[in-house]
Design an enzyme around this catalytic site. Sequence first.
Site, short mmCIF file in Angstrom:
data_model
loop_
_atom_site.label_atom_id
_atom_site.label_comp_id
_atom_site.label_asym_id
_atom_site.label_seq_id
_atom_site.Cartn_x
_atom_site.Cartn_y
_atom_site.Cartn_z
CG HIS A 73 -1.42 0.40 -9.36
ND1 HIS A 73 -2.33 1.30 -9.86
CD2 HIS A 73 -1.19 -0.50 -10.32
CE1 HIS A 73 -2.64 0.95 -11.09
NE2 HIS A 73 -1.96 -0.14 -11.40
CB VAL A 129 7.36 -6.07 -12.36
CG1 VAL A 129 7.40 -4.89 -11.40
CG2 VAL A 129 6.12 -6.93 -12.13
#
Length: 171
Positions: A73, A129
């Site tokens: 990531h 997010v």
Amino acid sequence: MNRFKTLTPSQMDRDTFVAAFADIYEHSPWVAETVYGAGVDDTLDDVEIMHVRMSQAMLAAGRDEQLALIQAHPDLAGRAAVRGELTAASTAEQAGAGIHECSPEEFARFTELNEAYKARFGFPFIMAVKGSDRYQILEAFEQRLHNTPEQEFARALAEINKIALFRLQAL
């Protein structure tokens, strides 16, 4: 991934299935390969069931595979984002949180927190997010820096599973 919309997961051969779902878990096609290898049936045509099966495959993996997935990531508001090197999914996710609108001071704060987090835990900060803004993300960063490495490893996997669900839903 639009080319896969005409086929349901249960209709796909192995190569098509893996190609369609390879990046649901960031740069980790092994998750899709594991799910396919466990058997494909029409229950996988349901997004929720697909997510459960993919989550189970990821959580059943060894710690080294899980750590590699976490490390695949990108940093939030990191250098890769600034240089435009993120996957399309990561770019959209970070843009949706307004990260691309950060001031130079906010980018500096993200960089500082990314470096502190990686120094403490040995992997990047991961947060699904969607539905958050850059202020909430910065706050979560600051709070989570106080967790233990074990807590953050588990939290990273949980956040990755949330990201995977959002990506499956987007398909």
